[in-house]
Design a protein around this motif. Structure first.
Motif, PDB file in Angstrom:
ATOM      1  N   THR A  23       0.781  -1.236   0.000  1.00 45.77           N
ATOM      2  CA  THR A  23       0.000   0.000   0.000  1.00 45.77           C
ATOM      3  C   THR A  23       0.814   1.288   0.000  1.00 45.77           C
ATOM      4  OG1 THR A  23      -0.131  -0.269   2.408  1.00 45.77           O
ATOM      5  CG2 THR A  23      -2.007  -1.052   1.101  1.00 45.77           C
ATOM      6  N   ALA A  24       2.103   1.241   0.269  1.00 50.58           N
ATOM      7  CA  ALA A  24       2.869   2.486   0.386  1.00 50.58           C
ATOM      8  C   ALA A  24       2.835   3.290  -0.904  1.00 50.58           C
ATOM      9  CB  ALA A  24       4.314   2.173   0.777  1.00 50.58           C
ATOM     10  N   GLY A  25       3.047   2.617  -2.033  1.00 54.53           N
ATOM     11  CA  GLY A  25       3.077   3.323  -3.307  1.00 54.53           C
ATOM     12  C   GLY A  25       1.770   4.010  -3.641  1.00 54.53           C
ATOM     13  N   PHE A  26       0.666   3.458  -3.168  1.00 55.28           N
ATOM     14  CA  PHE A  26      -0.652   4.050  -3.389  1.00 55.28           C
ATOM     15  C   PHE A  26      -0.672   5.494  -2.887  1.00 55.28           C
ATOM     16  CE2 PHE A  26      -5.242   3.854  -1.550  1.00 55.28           C
ATOM     17  CZ  PHE A  26      -5.724   4.638  -2.587  1.00 55.28           C
ATOM     18  N   VAL A  27      -0.284   5.682  -1.643  1.00 53.06           N
ATOM     19  CA  VAL A  27      -0.299   7.029  -1.060  1.00 53.06           C
ATOM     20  C   VAL A  27       0.805   7.895  -1.661  1.00 53.06           C
ATOM     21  CG1 VAL A  27      -0.011   8.338   1.080  1.00 53.06           C
ATOM     22  CG2 VAL A  27      -1.382   6.246   1.069  1.00 53.06           C
ATOM     23  N   LEU A  28       1.974   7.312  -1.899  1.00 54.18           N
ATOM     24  CA  LEU A  28       3.070   8.106  -2.468  1.00 54.18           C
ATOM     25  C   LEU A  28       2.738   8.613  -3.869  1.00 54.18           C
ATOM     26  CD1 LEU A  28       4.579   7.154   0.034  1.00 54.18           C
ATOM     27  CD2 LEU A  28       6.563   6.680  -1.405  1.00 54.18           C
ATOM     28  N   MET A  29       2.005   7.830  -4.652  1.00 57.36           N
ATOM     29  CA  MET A  29       1.609   8.291  -5.984  1.00 57.36           C
ATOM     30  C   MET A  29       0.598   9.435  -5.897  1.00 57.36           C
ATOM     31  SD  MET A  29       3.323   6.708  -8.304  1.00 57.36           S
ATOM     32  CE  MET A  29       4.672   6.926  -7.115  1.00 57.36           C
ATOM     33  N   LEU A  30      -0.353   9.328  -4.968  1.00 59.84           N
ATOM     34  CA  LEU A  30      -1.291  10.433  -4.767  1.00 59.84           C
ATOM     35  C   LEU A  30      -0.549  11.698  -4.354  1.00 59.84           C
ATOM     36  CD1 LEU A  30      -4.207   8.647  -2.873  1.00 59.84           C
ATOM     37  CD2 LEU A  30      -4.361   9.754  -5.106  1.00 59.84           C
ATOM     38  N   ARG A  31       0.405  11.524  -3.469  1.00 62.55           N
ATOM     39  CA  ARG A  31       1.159  12.685  -2.992  1.00 62.55           C
ATOM     40  C   ARG A  31       2.038  13.263  -4.103  1.00 62.55           C
ATOM     41  NH1 ARG A  31       4.255  13.080   2.877  1.00 62.55           N
ATOM     42  NH2 ARG A  31       4.844  15.291   2.704  1.00 62.55           N
ATOM     43  N   LEU A  32       2.624  12.409  -4.926  1.00 61.34           N
ATOM     44  CA  LEU A  32       3.451  12.893  -6.033  1.00 61.34           C
ATOM     45  C   LEU A  32       2.617  13.700  -7.022  1.00 61.34           C
ATOM     46  CD1 LEU A  32       6.152  12.911  -7.587  1.00 61.34           C
ATOM     47  CD2 LEU A  32       5.357  10.838  -8.755  1.00 61.34           C
ATOM     48  N   ALA A  33       1.427  13.207  -7.349  1.00 62.02           N
ATOM     49  CA  ALA A  33       0.557  13.949  -8.261  1.00 62.02           C
ATOM     50  C   ALA A  33       0.261  15.334  -7.696  1.00 62.02           C
ATOM     51  CB  ALA A  33      -0.733  13.174  -8.498  1.00 62.02           C
ATOM     52  N   GLY A  34      -0.071  15.388  -6.409  1.00 60.51           N
ATOM     53  CA  GLY A  34      -0.326  16.677  -5.785  1.00 60.51           C
ATOM     54  C   GLY A  34       0.897  17.574  -5.800  1.00 60.51           C
ATOM     55  N   TYR A  35       2.055  16.996  -5.571  1.00 57.00           N
ATOM     56  CA  TYR A  35       3.303  17.771  -5.562  1.00 57.00           C
ATOM     57  C   TYR A  35       3.559  18.403  -6.929  1.00 57.00           C
ATOM     58  CZ  TYR A  35       8.273  18.793  -4.762  1.00 57.00           C
ATOM     59  OH  TYR A  35       9.487  19.422  -4.631  1.00 57.00           O
ATOM     60  N   LEU A  36       3.383  17.636  -7.989  1.00 54.80           N
ATOM     61  CA  LEU A  36       3.603  18.162  -9.338  1.00 54.80           C
ATOM     62  C   LEU A  36       2.618  19.281  -9.661  1.00 54.80           C
ATOM     63  CD1 LEU A  36       4.140  14.781 -11.251  1.00 54.80           C
ATOM     64  CD2 LEU A  36       5.903  16.464 -10.690  1.00 54.80           C
ATOM     65  N   LEU A  37       1.364  19.068  -9.316  1.00 55.34           N
ATOM     66  CA  LEU A  37       0.333  20.050  -9.647  1.00 55.34           C
ATOM     67  C   LEU A  37       0.489  21.329  -8.831  1.00 55.34           C
ATOM     68  CD1 LEU A  37      -2.671  17.565  -9.840  1.00 55.34           C
ATOM     69  CD2 LEU A  37      -1.549  18.690 -11.772  1.00 55.34           C
ATOM     70  N   GLU A  38       0.738  21.179  -7.551  1.00 56.22           N
ATOM     71  CA  GLU A  38       0.825  22.343  -6.670  1.00 56.22           C
ATOM     72  C   GLU A  38       2.059  23.190  -6.940  1.00 56.22           C
ATOM     73  OE1 GLU A  38       0.718  20.411  -2.914  1.00 56.22           O
ATOM     74  OE2 GLU A  38      -1.339  19.676  -3.209  1.00 56.22           O
ATOM     75  N   ASN A  39       3.116  22.585  -7.471  1.00 57.05           N
ATOM     76  CA  ASN A  39       4.370  23.312  -7.675  1.00 57.05           C
ATOM     77  C   ASN A  39       4.616  23.715  -9.125  1.00 57.05           C
ATOM     78  OD1 ASN A  39       5.971  23.283  -4.967  1.00 57.05           O
ATOM     79  ND2 ASN A  39       5.122  21.220  -5.149  1.00 57.05           N
ATOM     80  N   TYR A  40       3.686  23.395 -10.010  1.00 55.67           N
ATOM     81  CA  TYR A  40       3.897  23.681 -11.431  1.00 55.67           C
ATOM     82  C   TYR A  40       4.119  25.168 -11.690  1.00 55.67           C
ATOM     83  CZ  TYR A  40       2.909  24.230 -16.403  1.00 55.67           C
ATOM     84  OH  TYR A  40       2.980  24.571 -17.737  1.00 55.67           O
ATOM     85  N   SER A  41       3.345  26.015 -11.065  1.00 52.32           N
ATOM     86  CA  SER A  41       3.419  27.446 -11.367  1.00 52.32           C
ATOM     87  C   SER A  41       4.583  28.148 -10.681  1.00 52.32           C
ATOM     88  CB  SER A  41       2.106  28.133 -10.969  1.00 52.32           C
ATOM     89  OG  SER A  41       1.865  27.971  -9.583  1.00 52.32           O
TER      90      SER A  41
END
Length: 564
Positions: free
Chosen positions: A178-196
């Motif tokens: 299950t670790a990758g499940f949460v890490l992938m959600l967090r990575l998606a958020g990291y990319l989106l939140e820091n894009y600008s």
């Protein structure tokens, strides 16, 4: 018989009875665990390579370490395991005791806990609605139980298919890892939140198409309902999805719906680079899993795997991800996997995929999730950036400028499907290689082969190529026609169409199936002496009717072909 010998015999009989009783007791306990939890993990003594390979064909091995083979047993294979009378010990699941708390969505998105399935869907929808210019939510397919297998696409023009490398991250095809499940959600958020605000993230998203599938086996993870209580490795039908992909030399098992949907998605996208996240160990695993020999790009695979582990070591606790070669392994050197996804992508689709094992505990405790993120997120970003490097280019028809789906092959280097292919729609291709000078050959049906020599590849740099290849003139193309002429017909991959002169120029093409439904409608441009090539690989078998219309004059021509 002396009294002492009699005592010894009685003792041995008693010991034998006790051992048998203990074995029976272990079997009863094993059955109880599987019945209550949906699976159990056991360890057996490592039997040597030939027997290990046979075991791998019959059971789902989760790891081999310390002279033991660890096997996950489900209700579907426990009887077969017991019948073989292996000596075994039962492995307790340390991560499975009371780690799931039911938290509000805002708390879950602090990434120190697991979402419910409905919260997971909400998070994925939130990303797409909050960042519509760079994120779109898609569905790979559905599980046996009808749960959506969701995927996010993150890119600057996320609703377009641009000619740029595509990268795929996917996790938790084993539902209890299950670790990758949460890490992938967090990575998606990291990319989106820091894009600008982050130039590095913007460069990644502007030049790549990043696809993130946090949960590939929702039925295994959420087997108990909306919350994670007792997740299992397999899907709802009891199949290990990472032993369910086509294997060229092993017939495998009944293909599962999740596998079929994933194969369809992977085939359509043809990712240049991908990674598959698991748990059970802490190691980066590169191809091949199935064969004892090396991939043609073994050195490149080792370099990117080594970089992942070495970066992790700079930011993690001592002892994390130091398994085998200090956190890196060739898959086969560890143990054989039949029907694995990593080899399917790399062999069948000419992709480049690794497997990242994030945690020795399958079912990672919630209080460890933030640590695993801190250890790995830099490596996650670095790995994505590998798709920016290597050789990028386009292959086009030297006469028409149309894209050509050419094979890009390196003589005396490429073996076992290690060559790559240019995209049929755009002609774009990516080839990852170790630094050096390389000779690339471009080969396509109906074209003269072309070789470009001494192409320089450097670390962390991109080499750009514009390749034009000359078509081979076919006698059929020179014959004057009154109506469109299709060849070969029937066909499986591509069918060429020689058009009469009145249809040359800007053209609209409509393809109808046998029911009269339009299945393709597109514009093209043709010139006299060069046939129109139709890509029919994605069509189902059957008869098709085609209408060609000259957009300038309105004149039309028709014809039929058969897809076999």
């Amino acid at each position: 018989m002396t009294r002492s010998r009699l005592i010894v015999i009685v003792f041995l009989i008693s010991l034998s009875d006790w051992c048998f009783s203990q074995y029976v007791s272990n079997i009863e306990l094993l059955r109880k665990i599987v019945s209550e939890s949906g699976q159990a993990e056991v360890a057996i003594p490592e039997p040597g390579r030939p027997e290990l390979d046979k075991i791998s064909q019959s059971f789902s091995i989760s790891s081999v370490r310390n002279d033991e083979v660890r096997i996950k047993l489900s209700p579907f294979d426990i009887d077969r395991f017991i019948d073989l009378r292996f000596e075994f010990r039962i492995i307790e699941r340390p991560g499975a005791k009371g780690i799931i708390s039911r938290q509000p969505l805002e708390k879950v998105m602090e990434w120190e806990g697991y979402p419910s399935y409905s919260q997971y869907e909400s998070i994925m929808r939130h990303y797409a609605s909050e960042y519509p210019s760079i994120c779109v939510l898609d569905t790979i397919g559905t599980s046996i139980m009808g749960r959506a297998i969701l995927v996010l696409k993150i890119s600057d023009n996320c609703r377009e298919d641009e000619p740029e490398p595509e990268v795929f991250y996917t996790s938790t095809m084993h539902g209890d890892e299950t670790a990758g499940f949460v890490l992938m959600l967090r990575l998606a958020g990291y990319l989106l939140e820091n894009y600008s605000s982050d130039d590095r993230i913007r460069k990644i998203a502007d030049n790549l198409e990043i696809w993130i599938n946090p949960l590939a086996n929702p039925d295994g993870t959420y087997r108990d309902g909306d919350y994670i209580v007792s997740p299992v490795r397999n899907n709802a039908a009891g199949y290990d999805l990472n032993r369910n992909f086509p294997d060229p030399w092993y017939p495998g098992v009944i293909r599962q719906k999740e596998t079929i949907d994933m194969m369809r998605f992977l085939t359509a996208r043809r990712f240049a680079l991908s990674a598959n996240f698991h748990s059970g160990e802490e190691v980066v695993n590169y191809p091949w899993d199935r064969w004892p020999y090396d991939h043609a790009d073994k050195d490149w695979f080792y370099s990117i795997s080594r970089a992942w582990a070495d970066t992790v070591h700079l930011h993690s606790e001592k002892g994390y991800m130091d398994f085998l070669d200090n956190g890196v392994t060739n898959g086969y050197s560890w143990y054989t996997v039949y029907g694995g996804r990593q080899d399917y992508v790399t062999y069948q689709l000419s992709g480049r995929e690794i497997t990242v094992e994030l945690d020795t505990i399958d079912f990672t405790p919630e209080d460890r999730l933030s640590d695993l993120w801190e250890y790995n997120y830099r490596s996650m970003l670095n790995y994505i950036e590998n798709a920016l490097y290597g050789i990028h280019g386009f292959v086009r028809d030297a006469v028409t400028g149309d894209p050509v789906a050419a094979m890009i092959y390196i003589n005396r280097h490429d073996i076992d499907n290690s060559q790559v292919f240019a995209d049929s729609a755009t002609g774009f291709f990516t080839r990852f290689l170790e630094p050096g000078a390389w000779d690339l050959s471009f080969i396509a049906d109906g074209y003269h082969g072309t070789t470009i020599t001494d192409v320089q590849v450097s670390d962390f740099q991109t080499t750009y190529l514009e390749v034009k290849i000359n078509p081979v003139l076919n006698i059929a193309d020179t014959i004057s026609r009154i109506q469109p002429y299709f060849y070969p017909n029937p066909a499986a991959g591509f069918v060429k169409v020689v058009l009469p002169d009145y249809l040359h120029g800007n053209l609209n093409v409509k393809i109808y199936n046998s029911s009269g439904m339009i299945i393709s409608d597109f514009d093209d441009k043709t010139i006299s002496g060069f046939p129109l090539s139709l890509d029919i690989r994605m069509l189902v078998k059957g008869s098709y009717f085609v209408v060609f219309r000259n957009k300038a004059t309105g004149r039309t021509g028709t014809g039929r072909f058969i897809k076999n």
